[in-house]
Design a protein around this motif. Structure first.
Motif, PDB file in Angstrom:
ATOM      1  N   ALA A 197     -40.150  -9.386 -27.148  1.00  0.00           N
ATOM      2  CA  ALA A 197     -39.265  -8.222 -27.310  1.00  0.00           C
ATOM      3  C   ALA A 197     -37.885  -8.489 -26.738  1.00  0.00           C
ATOM      4  O   ALA A 197     -36.890  -7.902 -27.185  1.00  0.00           O
ATOM      5  CB  ALA A 197     -39.884  -6.998 -26.639  1.00  0.00           C
ATOM      6  N   ASP A 198     -37.793  -9.405 -25.755  1.00  0.00           N
ATOM      7  CA  ASP A 198     -36.503  -9.763 -25.165  1.00  0.00           C
ATOM      8  C   ASP A 198     -35.766 -10.823 -25.969  1.00  0.00           C
ATOM      9  O   ASP A 198     -34.656 -11.213 -25.602  1.00  0.00           O
ATOM     10  CB  ASP A 198     -36.697 -10.270 -23.729  1.00  0.00           C
ATOM     11  CG  ASP A 198     -36.864  -9.131 -22.733  1.00  0.00           C
ATOM     12  OD1 ASP A 198     -36.386  -8.018 -23.036  1.00  0.00           O
ATOM     13  OD2 ASP A 198     -37.449  -9.352 -21.670  1.00  0.00           O
ATOM     14  N   GLY A 199     -36.377 -11.323 -27.054  1.00  0.00           N
ATOM     15  CA  GLY A 199     -35.648 -12.234 -27.929  1.00  0.00           C
ATOM     16  C   GLY A 199     -36.237 -13.610 -28.122  1.00  0.00           C
ATOM     17  O   GLY A 199     -35.745 -14.384 -28.945  1.00  0.00           O
ATOM     18  N   GLU A 200     -37.284 -13.971 -27.355  1.00  0.00           N
ATOM     19  CA  GLU A 200     -37.911 -15.266 -27.577  1.00  0.00           C
ATOM     20  C   GLU A 200     -38.707 -15.243 -28.883  1.00  0.00           C
ATOM     21  O   GLU A 200     -39.258 -14.211 -29.266  1.00  0.00           O
ATOM     22  CB  GLU A 200     -38.874 -15.615 -26.436  1.00  0.00           C
ATOM     23  CG  GLU A 200     -38.204 -16.078 -25.164  1.00  0.00           C
ATOM     24  CD  GLU A 200     -39.218 -16.540 -24.121  1.00  0.00           C
ATOM     25  OE1 GLU A 200     -40.416 -16.680 -24.468  1.00  0.00           O
ATOM     26  OE2 GLU A 200     -38.811 -16.749 -22.966  1.00  0.00           O
ATOM     27  N   THR A 201     -38.775 -16.403 -29.546  1.00  0.00           N
ATOM     28  CA  THR A 201     -39.672 -16.500 -30.691  1.00  0.00           C
ATOM     29  C   THR A 201     -41.101 -16.672 -30.194  1.00  0.00           C
ATOM     30  O   THR A 201     -41.333 -17.029 -29.037  1.00  0.00           O
ATOM     31  CB  THR A 201     -39.307 -17.693 -31.587  1.00  0.00           C
ATOM     32  OG1 THR A 201     -39.521 -18.909 -30.858  1.00  0.00           O
ATOM     33  CG2 THR A 201     -37.854 -17.620 -32.044  1.00  0.00           C
ATOM     34  N   VAL A 202     -42.065 -16.423 -31.073  1.00  0.00           N
ATOM     35  CA  VAL A 202     -43.468 -16.640 -30.716  1.00  0.00           C
ATOM     36  C   VAL A 202     -43.693 -18.114 -30.386  1.00  0.00           C
ATOM     37  O   VAL A 202     -44.432 -18.447 -29.454  1.00  0.00           O
ATOM     38  CB  VAL A 202     -44.386 -16.183 -31.866  1.00  0.00           C
ATOM     39  CG1 VAL A 202     -45.842 -16.573 -31.586  1.00  0.00           C
ATOM     40  CG2 VAL A 202     -44.282 -14.674 -32.051  1.00  0.00           C
ATOM     41  N   THR A 203     -43.033 -18.991 -31.128  1.00  0.00           N
ATOM     42  CA  THR A 203     -43.169 -20.435 -30.869  1.00  0.00           C
ATOM     43  C   THR A 203     -42.653 -20.788 -29.480  1.00  0.00           C
ATOM     44  O   THR A 203     -43.293 -21.545 -28.736  1.00  0.00           O
ATOM     45  CB  THR A 203     -42.400 -21.236 -31.939  1.00  0.00           C
ATOM     46  OG1 THR A 203     -42.920 -20.920 -33.226  1.00  0.00           O
ATOM     47  CG2 THR A 203     -42.541 -22.733 -31.694  1.00  0.00           C
ATOM     48  N   GLU A 204     -41.493 -20.249 -29.098  1.00  0.00           N
ATOM     49  CA  GLU A 204     -40.941 -20.510 -27.770  1.00  0.00           C
ATOM     50  C   GLU A 204     -41.858 -19.966 -26.683  1.00  0.00           C
ATOM     51  O   GLU A 204     -42.091 -20.622 -25.660  1.00  0.00           O
ATOM     52  CB  GLU A 204     -39.550 -19.871 -27.643  1.00  0.00           C
ATOM     53  CG  GLU A 204     -38.482 -20.543 -28.495  1.00  0.00           C
ATOM     54  CD  GLU A 204     -37.207 -19.726 -28.568  1.00  0.00           C
ATOM     55  OE1 GLU A 204     -36.168 -20.300 -28.884  1.00  0.00           O
ATOM     56  OE2 GLU A 204     -37.265 -18.485 -28.323  1.00  0.00           O
ATOM     57  N   VAL A 230     -52.473 -18.386 -30.788  1.00  0.00           N
ATOM     58  CA  VAL A 230     -53.055 -17.633 -29.678  1.00  0.00           C
ATOM     59  C   VAL A 230     -52.151 -16.467 -29.301  1.00  0.00           C
ATOM     60  O   VAL A 230     -52.605 -15.332 -29.090  1.00  0.00           O
ATOM     61  CB  VAL A 230     -53.302 -18.545 -28.464  1.00  0.00           C
ATOM     62  CG1 VAL A 230     -53.710 -17.723 -27.242  1.00  0.00           C
ATOM     63  CG2 VAL A 230     -54.369 -19.578 -28.782  1.00  0.00           C
ATOM     64  N   VAL A 231     -50.839 -16.723 -29.224  1.00  0.00           N
ATOM     65  CA  VAL A 231     -49.888 -15.654 -28.900  1.00  0.00           C
ATOM     66  C   VAL A 231     -49.897 -14.597 -29.998  1.00  0.00           C
ATOM     67  O   VAL A 231     -49.910 -13.388 -29.722  1.00  0.00           O
ATOM     68  CB  VAL A 231     -48.468 -16.223 -28.706  1.00  0.00           C
ATOM     69  CG1 VAL A 231     -47.465 -15.084 -28.481  1.00  0.00           C
ATOM     70  CG2 VAL A 231     -48.430 -17.181 -27.529  1.00  0.00           C
ATOM     71  N   THR A 232     -49.908 -15.044 -31.256  1.00  0.00           N
ATOM     72  CA  THR A 232     -49.897 -14.100 -32.377  1.00  0.00           C
ATOM     73  C   THR A 232     -51.116 -13.185 -32.347  1.00  0.00           C
ATOM     74  O   THR A 232     -51.004 -11.961 -32.509  1.00  0.00           O
ATOM     75  CB  THR A 232     -49.849 -14.869 -33.706  1.00  0.00           C
ATOM     76  OG1 THR A 232     -48.659 -15.677 -33.739  1.00  0.00           O
ATOM     77  CG2 THR A 232     -49.832 -13.914 -34.878  1.00  0.00           C
ATOM     78  N   ARG A 233     -52.289 -13.775 -32.127  1.00  0.00           N
ATOM     79  CA  ARG A 233     -53.508 -12.949 -32.082  1.00  0.00           C
ATOM     80  C   ARG A 233     -53.493 -12.000 -30.894  1.00  0.00           C
ATOM     81  O   ARG A 233     -53.933 -10.839 -31.000  1.00  0.00           O
ATOM     82  CB  ARG A 233     -54.744 -13.858 -32.027  1.00  0.00           C
ATOM     83  CG  ARG A 233     -55.041 -14.590 -33.338  1.00  0.00           C
ATOM     84  CD  ARG A 233     -56.458 -15.168 -33.309  1.00  0.00           C
ATOM     85  NE  ARG A 233     -56.622 -16.144 -32.237  1.00  0.00           N
ATOM     86  CZ  ARG A 233     -56.399 -17.449 -32.378  1.00  0.00           C
ATOM     87  NH1 ARG A 233     -55.983 -17.934 -33.545  1.00  0.00           N
ATOM     88  NH2 ARG A 233     -56.594 -18.280 -31.373  1.00  0.00           N
ATOM     89  N   ALA A 255     -45.757 -21.149 -22.390  1.00  0.00           N
ATOM     90  CA  ALA A 255     -47.077 -20.844 -21.822  1.00  0.00           C
ATOM     91  C   ALA A 255     -48.062 -22.002 -21.980  1.00  0.00           C
ATOM     92  O   ALA A 255     -49.204 -21.909 -21.516  1.00  0.00           O
ATOM     93  CB  ALA A 255     -47.645 -19.595 -22.492  1.00  0.00           C
ATOM     94  N   ASN A 256     -47.603 -23.068 -22.662  1.00  0.00           N
ATOM     95  CA  ASN A 256     -48.428 -24.263 -22.880  1.00  0.00           C
ATOM     96  C   ASN A 256     -49.707 -23.936 -23.649  1.00  0.00           C
ATOM     97  O   ASN A 256     -50.799 -24.396 -23.317  1.00  0.00           O
ATOM     98  CB  ASN A 256     -48.773 -24.939 -21.546  1.00  0.00           C
ATOM     99  CG  ASN A 256     -49.248 -26.370 -21.721  1.00  0.00           C
ATOM    100  OD1 ASN A 256     -48.844 -27.045 -22.675  1.00  0.00           O
ATOM    101  ND2 ASN A 256     -50.109 -26.836 -20.827  1.00  0.00           N
ATOM    102  N   ILE A 257     -49.559 -23.123 -24.702  1.00  0.00           N
ATOM    103  CA  ILE A 257     -50.681 -22.766 -25.566  1.00  0.00           C
ATOM    104  C   ILE A 257     -50.199 -22.869 -27.012  1.00  0.00           C
ATOM    105  O   ILE A 257     -49.016 -23.125 -27.268  1.00  0.00           O
ATOM    106  CB  ILE A 257     -51.219 -21.344 -25.287  1.00  0.00           C
ATOM    107  CG1 ILE A 257     -50.089 -20.324 -25.444  1.00  0.00           C
ATOM    108  CG2 ILE A 257     -51.855 -21.249 -23.912  1.00  0.00           C
ATOM    109  CD1 ILE A 257     -50.558 -18.900 -25.334  1.00  0.00           C
TER     110      ILE A 257
END
Length: 305
Positions: free
Chosen positions: A13-20, A31-34, A25-27
């Motif tokens: 929400a602060d502007g990072e992409t899901v990939t970033e 995993v982040v998307t789910r 987070a080293n994952i």
């Protein structure tokens, strides 16, 4: 609810992409998307919507983020408080400050405190003065070095530490460049280089010019004082800039020191009064952890204003 899910939501929400976010987070990214999808199911609303490569908060997401920021800040405060309860001299002080204080005032405050508390650590954040109030309110920082807020919210406490002169910056070959003092009215017709609308120093400069009997003619609006000073040196216009001189806090500055350094002359203004108040702010309805309370007390004791 998983605190890690809140942290990933906050980052996106602060502007990072899901990939970033996944890389930090080293994952893996799925995993982040789910995890974000499960968070939306638990909340019962769509919190993020894709636009290009990034996810942006929906209206519901912006509302939810206010509470998520508070939850995470309070959790981090609790962890810090326990750490400081066990080892109070090695606690972390989350401190916010305006950009112009990073070259002289903040280093002086921190070095004085570390001399007495060598194990202390600082979590530092720079921002504009009004944004610092929001950062304080969210709990991301416990203390902020800033100018007074004309519309201060309830429970905000602000104590003056010093008065900093604002000096007239002129190009090196300007007709006033060799003057020891000037009246601000002498640059009534000059173009001004200023910070953007909404920043505290911009508002103060406009108020001072109004007191001198004119409205500044704006040639450029910038984000940083260093940029303004460089453009004044290039001949784009004049400006009112903080002195940014170490040592000014302990009394009146010598005239030669106040004139500034390098290629851009900085000239004291005889009228009207050109200065800004600098102080320490905190919310008194947010209990300060021991390390932050110790730093606040040290600063107020050493810099009584």
């Amino acid at each position: 609810m998983d605190l890690q899910a809140l942290r990933w939501f906050q980052a996106v929400a602060d502007g990072e992409t899901v990939t970033e976010t996944a890389r930090l987070a080293n994952i893996t990214q799925p995993v982040v998307t789910r995890t974000l999808a499960r968070l939306e199911q638990e909340v019962g609303a769509t919190l993020l919507r894709r636009s290009g490569r990034r996810l942006h908060p929906t209206p519901a997401g912006r509302l939810f983020k206010e509470y998520a920021d508070t939850v995470l800040a309070r959790w981090d405060d609790g962890l810090r408080a326990i750490s400081e309860f066990v080892e109070p001299d090695t606690g972390v002080v989350p401190l916010g400050f305006m950009h112009t204080f990073g070259t002289w005032l903040v280093p002086e405050l921190i070095s004085g405190y570390l001399h007495a508390h060598p194990g202390a650590r600082f979590d530092l954040r720079q921002d504009a003065d009004r944004a610092l109030i929001d950062t304080l309110r969210s709990g991301a920082v416990n203390l902020a070095i800033t100018t007074p807020s004309p519309d201060a919210p309830d429970h905000l406490r602000w104590r003056r530490l010093l008065t900093e002169p604002l000096l007239l910056a002129v190009p090196p070959r300007h007709r006033l460049a060799r003057r020891q003092k000037v009246r601000l009215a002498e640059v009534t017709d000059e173009p001004f280089v200023v910070l953007r609308t909404g920043m505290g120093l911009r508002t103060l400069v406009e108020e001072i010019c109004h007191e001198a009997g004119f409205a500044p003619r704006i040639a450029f609006e910038g984000d940083e004082v260093a940029t303004l000073r460089g453009l004044v040196g290039a001949g784009l216009g004049v400006s009112l800039l903080p002195s940014q001189q170490p040592g000014l806090s302990r009394g009146a500055a010598p005239a030669e020191a106040a004139r500034g350094e390098g290629a851009v002359p900085l000239i004291p203004v005889s009228s009207p009064v050109c200065a800004r108040q600098i102080g320490l702010a905190w919310f008194d309805d947010h209990p300060l952890p021991p390390a932050s309370r110790a730093f606040r007390d040290h600063v107020l004791r050493e810099w009584p204003g």
